[in-house]
Design a protein around this motif. Sequence first.
Motif, PDB file in Angstrom:
ATOM      1  N   HIS A 148       0.843  -1.207   0.000  1.00 50.04           N
ATOM      2  CA  HIS A 148       0.000   0.000   0.000  1.00 50.04           C
ATOM      3  C   HIS A 148       0.881   1.263   0.000  1.00 50.04           C
ATOM      4  O   HIS A 148       0.706   2.147  -0.844  1.00 50.04           O
ATOM      5  CB  HIS A 148      -0.924  -0.020   1.221  1.00 50.04           C
ATOM      6  N   GLU A 149       1.844   1.325   0.911  1.00 48.47           N
ATOM      7  CA  GLU A 149       2.684   2.526   1.009  1.00 48.47           C
ATOM      8  C   GLU A 149       3.546   2.705  -0.234  1.00 48.47           C
ATOM      9  O   GLU A 149       3.725   3.819  -0.724  1.00 48.47           O
ATOM     10  CB  GLU A 149       3.569   2.477   2.263  1.00 48.47           C
ATOM     11  N   HIS A 152       1.760   4.312  -3.066  1.00 48.71           N
ATOM     12  CA  HIS A 152       1.774   5.781  -2.946  1.00 48.71           C
ATOM     13  C   HIS A 152       3.065   6.350  -3.540  1.00 48.71           C
ATOM     14  O   HIS A 152       3.051   7.331  -4.279  1.00 48.71           O
ATOM     15  CB  HIS A 152       1.699   6.216  -1.481  1.00 48.71           C
ATOM     16  N   GLU A 173      -6.393   6.533  -2.196  1.00 55.12           N
ATOM     17  CA  GLU A 173      -6.301   5.460  -1.190  1.00 55.12           C
ATOM     18  C   GLU A 173      -6.890   4.141  -1.691  1.00 55.12           C
ATOM     19  O   GLU A 173      -6.485   3.068  -1.240  1.00 55.12           O
ATOM     20  CB  GLU A 173      -7.009   5.874   0.107  1.00 55.12           C
ATOM     21  N   TYR A 201     -10.301   1.315   3.880  1.00 52.00           N
ATOM     22  CA  TYR A 201     -10.663   1.965   2.619  1.00 52.00           C
ATOM     23  C   TYR A 201     -11.528   1.073   1.725  1.00 52.00           C
ATOM     24  O   TYR A 201     -11.521   1.237   0.502  1.00 52.00           O
ATOM     25  CB  TYR A 201      -9.397   2.379   1.862  1.00 52.00           C
TER      26      TYR A 201
HETATM   27 ZN    ZN Z   1      -2.559   5.266   2.099  1.00 55.91          ZN
END
Ligand code: ZN
Length: 237
Positions: A148-149, A152, A173, A201
């Motif tokens: 996930h990170e 980004h 997100e 999310y």
């Molecule tokens: Zn995030």
Amino acid sequence: MRARKKRHPLYRAFIWFGLLVGALGLAVFIVFGNPRPFFAYSKTAGQITFYATTPIPESFAADIAKIETRLRKVLPDNPFPEVSMYVTGPGWRTTLFFVGSPRASGVVYFPLTRDHGFLRGADFAHNRLVRDDRPAPPPFTLRQYATHELTHVLLGQRLGVLRFHRLPHWVAEGLPDYVALGGLDAQTYARYGQGRRLGYYAPFRRLVTAFLEEKNWTIDQLLATDLTFEQAMAQLG
Ligand SMILES: [Zn+2]
């Protein structure tokens, strides 16, 4: 004799305050942008390096390779950039590097952290994120939090600062969760979407899944949309 120009008594205080804020800002800029000296251990596989304050077992290299495979599948960047994950805990580094988001499990500060993100703690051997000295409960794994990170990070590099920060929240997100956790179909979402079981999310991930897999949008179409969450929901019908 001319009198010396009188300055307000607070003048000096303001100057010192300004200098202090400036110095602090510069320090944050340097440390957050280059955290490597604060982490003694590392493990690399392919293009991804994990840094930590405790040794990282050799077996975790296979997990890192799986993270890259997943990222490459959804974001087929060529060439895939070198990126890093810093595991801050346990200890003072978590307080420092999570100062902008003290309760988060993971964080990026793009563009300050151009090629890396932070996770607050890890049990590498068991593939679990660690929060407050306890492993985060299933179903989410350390690999998924890192994926996930790092999504980004890759989105930031791909889009640039302005577009990265203007992405609709449900894309910003929802896509990282889609990459990390996979697609979320309508039935599963209807059954479990209300709790935390599918992730914080889940509504955004459901929407991203619908546009990519059911409306057959490309990733670039998704990253170019300005639809708000409500508008996107309305398009689903
Ligand atoms: Zn995030």
